[in-house]
Design an enzyme around this catalytic site. Sequence first.
Site: not given
Length: 274
Positions: A172, A206, A208-211
Amino acid sequence: MEVVMTIAGSDSGGGAGIQADLKTFQELGVFGTSVITALTAQNTLGVSGIFPASPEFVRQQLETVLEDLPVRAVKTGMLFSAEIIRAVANVLQAQSIQLVVDPVMIAKGGASLLQEDAVKALKDDLLPLAAVITPNLPEAEVLSGMRIQTAEHIEEAARRILSLGTACLVMKGGHWSDSHIAADRVYFADGRSFMMQSRRIQTRHTHGTGCTFSAALTACLGQGIDTKKSIITAKKYVQLAIEHSLELGHGHGPTNHFAYRRYHGESEVTVIEA
């Protein structure tokens, strides 16, 4: 109705972890189940406390769901300790389920969400089971054991991480450079690769974007969508979630999990083939 699972920590603020995953599953039309690895006391300003579940109880949750429900895809998020990672890996290695590993290590506010001795267990026991792993830049540096500062470094880090046994790596690009374009690089163990580019959105919301990205990917895989298309859909989902911010909280606020359905998945994500 397809069934998927999240194995992660609970976020009391609702923006990441189990809560973000279940919202994403719901929005993308799959039935979400969960295994909670830890309780956290947190809000948009940071994490004030972590209370981990015992490895035995994590295993019990996982086995209890799997013996009854036809789970087709699983994602892992915050696993916290080496013992929990091994408990999860021991159960999943006997299953024929697509696994997405989001190697959650550090919260947006800087709190450590993975104990130091857990990195080896993650690399040795869980990554060889993964269909896809989705690290951000700092996580990729830990997993590859090298600094990543150039495009050549990204290529070398990708080779090192893929050598751990995972079938696909999504590197990412949210932490990469100050460009107005965010670029995510995708590498497959069979040598294929592509890049996804999108407009970088200037916002602090932003959390929690990875989750959310890994949950969207899991929802798609659970519906039998191929890996490449699942990754692209997940990118569009999280891009819209960031773009249409809810503006909640005084710190790193949550993304908008309702945006993808509300805007019919229409997001400007450019796919560049290698």
